[in-house]
Design a protein around this motif. Sequence first.
Motif, PDB file in Angstrom:
ATOM      1  N   SER A  19       0.828  -1.200   0.000  1.00 40.97           N
ATOM      2  CA  SER A  19       0.000   0.000   0.000  1.00 40.97           C
ATOM      3  C   SER A  19       0.868   1.258   0.000  1.00 40.97           C
ATOM      4  CB  SER A  19      -0.924  -0.016   1.218  1.00 40.97           C
ATOM      5  OG  SER A  19      -1.702   1.140   1.276  1.00 40.97           O
ATOM      6  N   LEU A  20       1.912   1.251   0.786  1.00 42.03           N
ATOM      7  CA  LEU A  20       2.804   2.413   0.858  1.00 42.03           C
ATOM      8  C   LEU A  20       3.596   2.598  -0.435  1.00 42.03           C
ATOM      9  CD1 LEU A  20       4.054   1.971   4.518  1.00 42.03           C
ATOM     10  CD2 LEU A  20       2.509   3.729   3.659  1.00 42.03           C
ATOM     11  N   ILE A  21       4.021   1.512  -1.048  1.00 39.41           N
ATOM     12  CA  ILE A  21       4.752   1.592  -2.316  1.00 39.41           C
ATOM     13  C   ILE A  21       3.847   2.158  -3.411  1.00 39.41           C
ATOM     14  CG2 ILE A  21       5.802   0.193  -4.150  1.00 39.41           C
ATOM     15  CD1 ILE A  21       6.922  -1.603  -1.871  1.00 39.41           C
ATOM     16  N   ILE A  22       2.609   1.694  -3.445  1.00 35.59           N
ATOM     17  CA  ILE A  22       1.655   2.222  -4.423  1.00 35.59           C
ATOM     18  C   ILE A  22       1.403   3.700  -4.158  1.00 35.59           C
ATOM     19  CG2 ILE A  22      -0.724   2.066  -5.258  1.00 35.59           C
ATOM     20  CD1 ILE A  22      -0.552  -0.968  -4.682  1.00 35.59           C
ATOM     21  N   SER A  23       1.371   4.082  -2.897  1.00 34.15           N
ATOM     22  CA  SER A  23       1.175   5.483  -2.533  1.00 34.15           C
ATOM     23  C   SER A  23       2.313   6.352  -3.081  1.00 34.15           C
ATOM     24  CB  SER A  23       1.097   5.620  -1.014  1.00 34.15           C
ATOM     25  OG  SER A  23       0.977   6.958  -0.638  1.00 34.15           O
ATOM     26  N   ILE A  24       3.514   5.844  -3.023  1.00 34.52           N
ATOM     27  CA  ILE A  24       4.664   6.576  -3.569  1.00 34.52           C
ATOM     28  C   ILE A  24       4.479   6.799  -5.069  1.00 34.52           C
ATOM     29  CG2 ILE A  24       7.140   6.403  -4.097  1.00 34.52           C
ATOM     30  CD1 ILE A  24       7.434   4.976  -1.358  1.00 34.52           C
ATOM     31  N   ARG A  25       4.039   5.782  -5.768  1.00 38.42           N
ATOM     32  CA  ARG A  25       3.808   5.898  -7.216  1.00 38.42           C
ATOM     33  C   ARG A  25       2.700   6.916  -7.516  1.00 38.42           C
ATOM     34  NH1 ARG A  25       5.282   6.990 -11.814  1.00 38.42           N
ATOM     35  NH2 ARG A  25       4.171   6.034 -13.538  1.00 38.42           N
ATOM     36  N   GLU A  26       1.650   6.890  -6.716  1.00 37.09           N
ATOM     37  CA  GLU A  26       0.548   7.828  -6.929  1.00 37.09           C
ATOM     38  C   GLU A  26       1.006   9.264  -6.687  1.00 37.09           C
ATOM     39  OE1 GLU A  26      -2.746  10.371  -6.541  1.00 37.09           O
ATOM     40  OE2 GLU A  26      -1.515   9.864  -4.806  1.00 37.09           O
ATOM     41  N   ILE A  27       1.860   9.467  -5.708  1.00 41.48           N
ATOM     42  CA  ILE A  27       2.396  10.804  -5.439  1.00 41.48           C
ATOM     43  C   ILE A  27       3.250  11.266  -6.613  1.00 41.48           C
ATOM     44  CG2 ILE A  27       4.048  12.076  -3.991  1.00 41.48           C
ATOM     45  CD1 ILE A  27       2.920  10.423  -1.610  1.00 41.48           C
ATOM     46  N   GLN A  28       4.011  10.360  -7.205  1.00 39.39           N
ATOM     47  CA  GLN A  28       4.808  10.717  -8.381  1.00 39.39           C
ATOM     48  C   GLN A  28       3.908  11.169  -9.530  1.00 39.39           C
ATOM     49  OE1 GLN A  28       6.957   7.045  -8.929  1.00 39.39           O
ATOM     50  NE2 GLN A  28       8.788   7.834  -7.917  1.00 39.39           N
ATOM     51  N   LEU A  29       2.829  10.433  -9.769  1.00 35.55           N
ATOM     52  CA  LEU A  29       1.896  10.807 -10.836  1.00 35.55           C
ATOM     53  C   LEU A  29       1.214  12.142 -10.526  1.00 35.55           C
ATOM     54  CD1 LEU A  29       0.190   7.421 -11.761  1.00 35.55           C
ATOM     55  CD2 LEU A  29       1.755   8.761 -13.162  1.00 35.55           C
ATOM     56  N   SER A  30       0.898  12.349  -9.270  1.00 34.81           N
ATOM     57  CA  SER A  30       0.243  13.581  -8.856  1.00 34.81           C
ATOM     58  C   SER A  30       1.145  14.784  -9.106  1.00 34.81           C
ATOM     59  CB  SER A  30      -0.117  13.485  -7.377  1.00 34.81           C
ATOM     60  OG  SER A  30      -0.658  14.676  -6.913  1.00 34.81           O
ATOM     61  N   THR A  31       2.396  14.672  -8.724  1.00 35.23           N
ATOM     62  CA  THR A  31       3.316  15.789  -8.931  1.00 35.23           C
ATOM     63  C   THR A  31       3.609  15.992 -10.414  1.00 35.23           C
ATOM     64  OG1 THR A  31       5.200  14.338  -8.492  1.00 35.23           O
ATOM     65  CG2 THR A  31       4.393  15.659  -6.655  1.00 35.23           C
ATOM     66  N   LYS A  32       3.594  14.923 -11.186  1.00 38.58           N
ATOM     67  CA  LYS A  32       3.781  15.044 -12.630  1.00 38.58           C
ATOM     68  C   LYS A  32       2.619  15.833 -13.241  1.00 38.58           C
ATOM     69  CE  LYS A  32       4.372  12.270 -16.797  1.00 38.58           C
ATOM     70  NZ  LYS A  32       4.384  10.913 -17.353  1.00 38.58           N
ATOM     71  N   ALA A  33       1.406  15.559 -12.793  1.00 41.32           N
ATOM     72  CA  ALA A  33       0.236  16.286 -13.286  1.00 41.32           C
ATOM     73  C   ALA A  33       0.323  17.767 -12.917  1.00 41.32           C
ATOM     74  CB  ALA A  33      -1.047  15.676 -12.724  1.00 41.32           C
ATOM     75  N   LEU A  34       0.747  18.054 -11.706  1.00 38.05           N
ATOM     76  CA  LEU A  34       0.892  19.453 -11.289  1.00 38.05           C
ATOM     77  C   LEU A  34       1.983  20.152 -12.094  1.00 38.05           C
ATOM     78  CD1 LEU A  34       0.528  19.098  -7.430  1.00 38.05           C
ATOM     79  CD2 LEU A  34      -1.127  20.067  -9.028  1.00 38.05           C
ATOM     80  N   ASP A  35       3.043  19.428 -12.400  1.00 30.78           N
ATOM     81  CA  ASP A  35       4.120  19.986 -13.205  1.00 30.78           C
ATOM     82  C   ASP A  35       3.616  20.336 -14.607  1.00 30.78           C
ATOM     83  OD1 ASP A  35       6.831  20.771 -13.492  1.00 30.78           O
ATOM     84  OD2 ASP A  35       7.229  18.935 -14.636  1.00 30.78           O
ATOM     85  N   LEU A  36       2.742  19.488 -15.166  1.00 31.80           N
ATOM     86  CA  LEU A  36       2.154  19.781 -16.477  1.00 31.80           C
ATOM     87  C   LEU A  36       1.310  21.063 -16.419  1.00 31.80           C
ATOM     88  CD1 LEU A  36       0.980  16.248 -17.709  1.00 31.80           C
ATOM     89  CD2 LEU A  36       2.763  17.681 -18.707  1.00 31.80           C
TER      90      LEU A  36
END
Length: 135
Positions: free
Chosen positions: A105-122
């Motif tokens: 669950s925590l590893i998946i959370s890390i991946r989701e945070i990466q995607l979230s910050t990528k979206a904000l960067d866009l």
Amino acid sequence: MQITLTTPALLFPAISLLLLAYTNRFLAIATLIRQLHKSYLADPKSVLEGQLKNLRKRLFLIRAMQLFGLMSLLLCVLAMFFIYLKVGDWGSAIFGISLVLLLLSLIISIREIQLSTKALDLELSDMELGSKLKF
């Protein structure tokens, strides 16, 4: 290793807070999707395909995070039940599985945070590009 009844119980506050954080992330993304849908209805060209893919991936990951977190909590309770019944070996094994699920669950959370910050960067790059075009 001998596990007492209180050992799995130590995870209850942590998992509960984690699930609360996951729920907040889910509510935030749900609000974002609803806003994006309103924007799409007003102007179908305004929604980018990349945003939709990113949101769909994030939604899937949040659901997986919640699922593994809840399964971890369920197995913690089950581990406590087996320890209470004086079947410590089963309780220890189930508690170990619970920890693995929490880790997933925590590893998946890390991946989701990466995607979230990528979206904000866009979003930031779009605004930077827009401000450069105006001047």
